[in-house]
Design a protein around this motif. Structure first.
Motif, PDB file in Angstrom:
ATOM      1  N   THR A  30       0.232  78.010  65.174  1.00 27.03           N
ATOM      2  CA  THR A  30       0.489  78.671  66.451  1.00 27.03           C
ATOM      3  C   THR A  30       0.601  80.162  66.202  1.00 27.03           C
ATOM      4  OG1 THR A  30       1.716  76.750  67.255  1.00 27.03           O
ATOM      5  CG2 THR A  30       2.127  78.838  68.381  1.00 27.03           C
ATOM      6  N   ASP A  31       0.006  80.954  67.074  1.00 31.31           N
ATOM      7  CA  ASP A  31       0.132  82.404  66.930  1.00 31.31           C
ATOM      8  C   ASP A  31       0.860  82.972  68.138  1.00 31.31           C
ATOM      9  OD1 ASP A  31      -0.157  84.839  65.666  1.00 31.31           O
ATOM     10  OD2 ASP A  31      -2.093  85.265  66.595  1.00 31.31           O
ATOM     11  N   PHE A  32       2.018  83.592  67.876  1.00 23.91           N
ATOM     12  CA  PHE A  32       2.770  84.230  68.947  1.00 23.91           C
ATOM     13  C   PHE A  32       2.219  85.644  69.207  1.00 23.91           C
ATOM     14  CE2 PHE A  32       5.500  80.725  67.918  1.00 23.91           C
ATOM     15  CZ  PHE A  32       6.049  80.384  69.135  1.00 23.91           C
ATOM     16  N   ALA A  78       2.218  82.745  73.422  1.00 28.63           N
ATOM     17  CA  ALA A  78       1.552  82.232  72.218  1.00 28.63           C
ATOM     18  C   ALA A  78       0.297  81.463  72.601  1.00 28.63           C
ATOM     19  CB  ALA A  78       2.492  81.314  71.441  1.00 28.63           C
ATOM     20  N   TYR A  79      -0.532  81.170  71.591  1.00 27.99           N
ATOM     21  CA  TYR A  79      -1.664  80.256  71.780  1.00 27.99           C
ATOM     22  C   TYR A  79      -1.760  79.366  70.551  1.00 27.99           C
ATOM     23  CZ  TYR A  79      -4.364  83.114  68.508  1.00 27.99           C
ATOM     24  OH  TYR A  79      -4.782  83.779  67.392  1.00 27.99           O
ATOM     25  N   HIS A  80      -2.417  78.226  70.701  1.00 29.22           N
ATOM     26  CA  HIS A  80      -2.634  77.355  69.554  1.00 29.22           C
ATOM     27  C   HIS A  80      -3.846  77.820  68.786  1.00 29.22           C
ATOM     28  CE1 HIS A  80       0.518  74.514  70.097  1.00 29.22           C
ATOM     29  NE2 HIS A  80       0.174  74.254  71.343  1.00 29.22           N
ATOM     30  N   PHE A 125      -8.154  93.613  61.716  1.00 28.05           N
ATOM     31  CA  PHE A 125      -7.106  92.789  61.105  1.00 28.05           C
ATOM     32  C   PHE A 125      -5.928  92.760  62.058  1.00 28.05           C
ATOM     33  CE2 PHE A 125      -6.123  97.132  59.918  1.00 28.05           C
ATOM     34  CZ  PHE A 125      -4.766  97.191  60.160  1.00 28.05           C
ATOM     35  N   GLU A 126      -4.991  91.852  61.862  1.00 29.40           N
ATOM     36  CA  GLU A 126      -3.715  91.918  62.571  1.00 29.40           C
ATOM     37  C   GLU A 126      -2.598  91.700  61.561  1.00 29.40           C
ATOM     38  OE1 GLU A 126      -3.828  89.293  66.042  1.00 29.40           O
ATOM     39  OE2 GLU A 126      -4.643  90.948  67.227  1.00 29.40           O
ATOM     40  N   LEU A 127      -1.723  92.686  61.447  1.00 30.03           N
ATOM     41  CA  LEU A 127      -0.567  92.623  60.544  1.00 30.03           C
ATOM     42  C   LEU A 127       0.458  91.660  61.137  1.00 30.03           C
ATOM     43  CD1 LEU A 127       1.483  93.544  58.382  1.00 30.03           C
ATOM     44  CD2 LEU A 127       1.969  95.525  59.832  1.00 30.03           C
ATOM     45  N   GLU A 128       0.644  90.522  60.475  1.00 33.50           N
ATOM     46  CA  GLU A 128       1.594  89.539  60.996  1.00 33.50           C
ATOM     47  C   GLU A 128       2.408  88.942  59.851  1.00 33.50           C
ATOM     48  OE1 GLU A 128       0.214  86.698  63.842  1.00 33.50           O
ATOM     49  OE2 GLU A 128      -1.365  88.007  64.616  1.00 33.50           O
ATOM     50  N   MET A 129       3.476  88.243  60.214  1.00 32.57           N
ATOM     51  CA  MET A 129       4.165  87.360  59.271  1.00 32.57           C
ATOM     52  C   MET A 129       4.147  85.969  59.887  1.00 32.57           C
ATOM     53  SD  MET A 129       7.250  89.527  57.635  1.00 32.57           S
ATOM     54  CE  MET A 129       7.314  88.372  56.263  1.00 32.57           C
ATOM     55  N   ASN A 155      -2.520  87.542  57.952  1.00 28.88           N
ATOM     56  CA  ASN A 155      -3.502  88.418  58.596  1.00 28.88           C
ATOM     57  C   ASN A 155      -4.356  87.590  59.545  1.00 28.88           C
ATOM     58  OD1 ASN A 155      -5.556  90.133  59.367  1.00 28.88           O
ATOM     59  ND2 ASN A 155      -5.904  90.978  57.315  1.00 28.88           N
ATOM     60  N   ASP A 156      -4.171  87.837  60.823  1.00 30.39           N
ATOM     61  CA  ASP A 156      -4.918  87.112  61.864  1.00 30.39           C
ATOM     62  C   ASP A 156      -6.175  87.929  62.200  1.00 30.39           C
ATOM     63  OD1 ASP A 156      -5.621  85.463  63.984  1.00 30.39           O
ATOM     64  OD2 ASP A 156      -4.367  86.555  65.403  1.00 30.39           O
ATOM     65  N   TRP A 157      -7.192  87.807  61.314  1.00 32.08           N
ATOM     66  CA  TRP A 157      -8.453  88.545  61.497  1.00 32.08           C
ATOM     67  C   TRP A 157      -8.977  88.330  62.921  1.00 32.08           C
ATOM     68  CZ3 TRP A 157      -9.626  91.639  57.506  1.00 32.08           C
ATOM     69  CH2 TRP A 157      -9.153  91.297  56.237  1.00 32.08           C
ATOM     70  N   ALA A 192     -13.024  84.357  68.474  1.00 35.74           N
ATOM     71  CA  ALA A 192     -12.696  85.704  68.000  1.00 35.74           C
ATOM     72  C   ALA A 192     -11.679  85.673  66.871  1.00 35.74           C
ATOM     73  CB  ALA A 192     -12.154  86.546  69.149  1.00 35.74           C
ATOM     74  N   LYS A 193     -11.025  84.524  66.696  1.00 33.19           N
ATOM     75  CA  LYS A 193      -9.940  84.469  65.724  1.00 33.19           C
ATOM     76  C   LYS A 193      -9.987  83.258  64.807  1.00 33.19           C
ATOM     77  CE  LYS A 193      -6.833  87.234  68.477  1.00 33.19           C
ATOM     78  NZ  LYS A 193      -6.018  88.149  67.676  1.00 33.19           N
ATOM     79  N   ASN A 194     -10.753  82.234  65.131  1.00 37.29           N
ATOM     80  CA  ASN A 194     -10.624  80.998  64.348  1.00 37.29           C
ATOM     81  C   ASN A 194     -11.578  80.918  63.163  1.00 37.29           C
ATOM     82  OD1 ASN A 194     -13.070  80.376  65.452  1.00 37.29           O
ATOM     83  ND2 ASN A 194     -12.393  78.618  66.646  1.00 37.29           N
ATOM     84  N   SER A 196       3.693  85.430  63.818  1.00 40.09           N
ATOM     85  CA  SER A 196       4.526  86.287  64.672  1.00 40.09           C
ATOM     86  C   SER A 196       3.763  86.971  65.795  1.00 40.09           C
ATOM     87  CB  SER A 196       5.160  87.385  63.809  1.00 40.09           C
ATOM     88  OG  SER A 196       4.138  88.145  63.176  1.00 40.09           O
ATOM     89  N   GLY A 197       2.460  87.156  65.583  1.00 40.53           N
ATOM     90  CA  GLY A 197       1.733  88.128  66.406  1.00 40.53           C
ATOM     91  C   GLY A 197       1.763  89.455  65.679  1.00 40.53           C
ATOM     92  N   THR A 198       0.837  90.326  66.035  1.00 36.49           N
ATOM     93  CA  THR A 198       0.722  91.636  65.393  1.00 36.49           C
ATOM     94  C   THR A 198       2.043  92.391  65.495  1.00 36.49           C
ATOM     95  OG1 THR A 198      -1.557  91.681  66.128  1.00 36.49           O
ATOM     96  CG2 THR A 198      -0.642  93.759  65.355  1.00 36.49           C
ATOM     97  N   ILE A 199       2.490  92.934  64.348  1.00 40.28           N
ATOM     98  CA  ILE A 199       3.790  93.608  64.322  1.00 40.28           C
ATOM     99  C   ILE A 199       3.570  95.121  64.332  1.00 40.28           C
ATOM    100  CG2 ILE A 199       5.989  93.847  63.120  1.00 40.28           C
ATOM    101  CD1 ILE A 199       5.326  91.114  61.745  1.00 40.28           C
TER     102      ILE A 199
HETATM  103 CA    CA Z   1      -2.551  87.500  66.409  1.00 38.37          CA
END
Ligand code: CA
Length: 424
Positions: A133-135, A166-168, A206-210, A240-242, A260-262, A356-359
């Motif tokens: 899951t990505d918040f 969030a999305y799955h 990129f997306e900076l996430e934890m 990293n949620d490319w 776009a993300k998977n 977490s989603g991009t921080i």
């Molecule tokens: Ca994301």
């Protein structure tokens, strides 16, 4: 046993100054030896300690651990033993590695069999991820994206301050640091155009996430209250949620991100326990308007002070730090994310990953994506080799690092690193 927040302990294993992995960290991961053997390990300084060897030789005999528990290809079965066991293993490792304890230190045969240079082993995926899951929990990030692609007057959608959006995501394409991936292709649209063309993405980001790893399952119908969230969280990683922005722009309405993300998400190989992070707790941003009761935070200091960095390295160029952010900026915290995820009765399983989603932070140098750093391409980044970047080019490597620091003690996360290869 000394408290894990007591920073006076030292190890008989040499630990370089500013190492991510002092005796207080003791993350868990899965390694592959040169001979192909796979086992669970911890990291200490520039070494990894093979837990399967220690277990076979009865170093954990006081803890109820199944035979072969550290010889699996993931930590999932170990996680299933529950938080009290995770804590006992962590405490035992701390005792075994303490400078004054001769138990392992003076047993040279066992040290040779169990302690390896990190550079001599391959890091594998630490967990088998069932669901991901990505918040979307950074107010700064959600505001920046809203400003750029939607309505500057209403950057945040009305729901955003009331629930952790969030999305799955897709679990199959989560890859461990060090594994490169190919630029995605598909239907893309440049800004302002509503007709698709077929092309490799020209807006790779990129997306900076934890992320946190679920270590305890629930059954259908069950909800996890914020006050119990800690029991379900095994630990945290970098993530990293490319994202391919030109694919995302065209496809995301009305059901959210898909292709776009998977195609790939990069995870760091070490899972840092919440016990190791305990001394770095910090207050999360205040929430206004007040949240519904099921989302009330479990405690005042429910966030963590974790410095996050993004480095960009083009081929034939040095790595350059392009972002410094911090986990503490997140508006929605892990306990709230988990409470929201399960409030409808959705079950969670051991090994599930919640990102977490991009921080992004409040200043432009703390924005956690190219889209924000270059403000949708209008302010290119200049690299050490003189090249410009609006989005990522083939051959670019993105490295995410993270650490907590107090005095001379650093609890580090290692890195989440991968290179964008040309489209297949
Ligand atoms: Ca994301």
């Amino acid at each position: 046993m000394q408290a894990t927040t007591d920073f006076k302990l030292d190890s008989w294993v040499e630990i370089p100054a500013n190492s991510d992995f002092p005796i207080y960290n003791l993350p868990l991961g899965i390694i592959k030896h040169k001979n192909g053997t796979i086992s669970a390990t911890t990291a200490i300084g520039q070494y990894v300690l093979d837990l399967s060897v220690l277990h076979r030789l009865a170093y954990f005999k006081e803890i109820a651990l199944p035979v072969g528990i550290f010889e699996k290809t993931s930590l999932n079965d170990f996680m299933a033993l529950g938080k009290p066991v995770w804590k006992l293993v962590r405490q035992r490792l701390m005792v075994l590695l303490t400078r004054d304890n001769p138990e392992l230190r003076d047993n040279k045969d066992v040290v040779v069999q169990s302690l390896f240079k990190s550079s001599d082993v391959e890091m594998l995926m630490p967990v088998q991820v069932g669901d991901y899951t990505d918040f979307y929990s950074s107010k700064e990030h959600a505001t920046n994206i809203g400003l750029m692609i939607r309505d500057p007057k209403n950057a945040l959608l009305p729901n955003w301050l009331h629930l952790p959006v969030a999305y799955h995501g897709r679990a199959s394409s989560i890859i461990v640091s060090g594994h490169d991936f190919h630029r995605p292709k598909g239907q893309v649209t440049p800004p302002g155009i509503n007709e698709p063309s077929f092309s490799p993405s020209k807006a790779m980001d990129f997306e900076l996430e934890m992320a946190f790893v679920i270590g305890k399952s629930t059954t259908l119908g069950q909800s996890v209250p914020t006050s119990k969230a800690d029991d379900y969280i095994f630990g945290m990683t970098l993530f990293n949620d490319w994202s391919a922005r030109d694919i995302q722009r065209w496809e995301y309405v009305p059901l959210g991100p898909f292709l776009a993300k998977n195609f790939a998400s990069t995870i760091s190989p070490w899972i840092i326990s919440t016990e190791a992070l305990e001394p770095f707790r910090i207050k999360a941003p205040e929430q206004n308007p007040e949240v519904l009761p099921y989302l009330e935070r479990s405690r005042e200091d429910c966030s963590f002070d974790i410095t996050l960095e993004v480095w960009l390295q083009a081929e034939n160029s040095e790595a350059m730090k392009i972002c410094t952010s911090n986990y503490k900026y997140l508006y929605w915290t892990m306990d709230q994310q988990l409470a929201h995820h399960t409030i409808n009765g959705c079950n969670i399983n051991i090994g599930d990953l919640m990102a977490s989603g991009t921080i992004s932070g409040p200043t432009p140098d703390s924005f956690g994506s190219m889209m924000e750093l270059t403000w949708n391409g209008s302010k290119p980044i200049i690299l050490p080799n003189g090249q410009e970047r609006k989005f990522l080019q083939d051959g670019d490597t993105v490295i995410i690092k993270g650490y907590c620091q107090k005095d001379n003690i650093r609890i580090g996360f290692g890195e989440a690193k991968a290179k964008v290869l040309p489209t297949l």
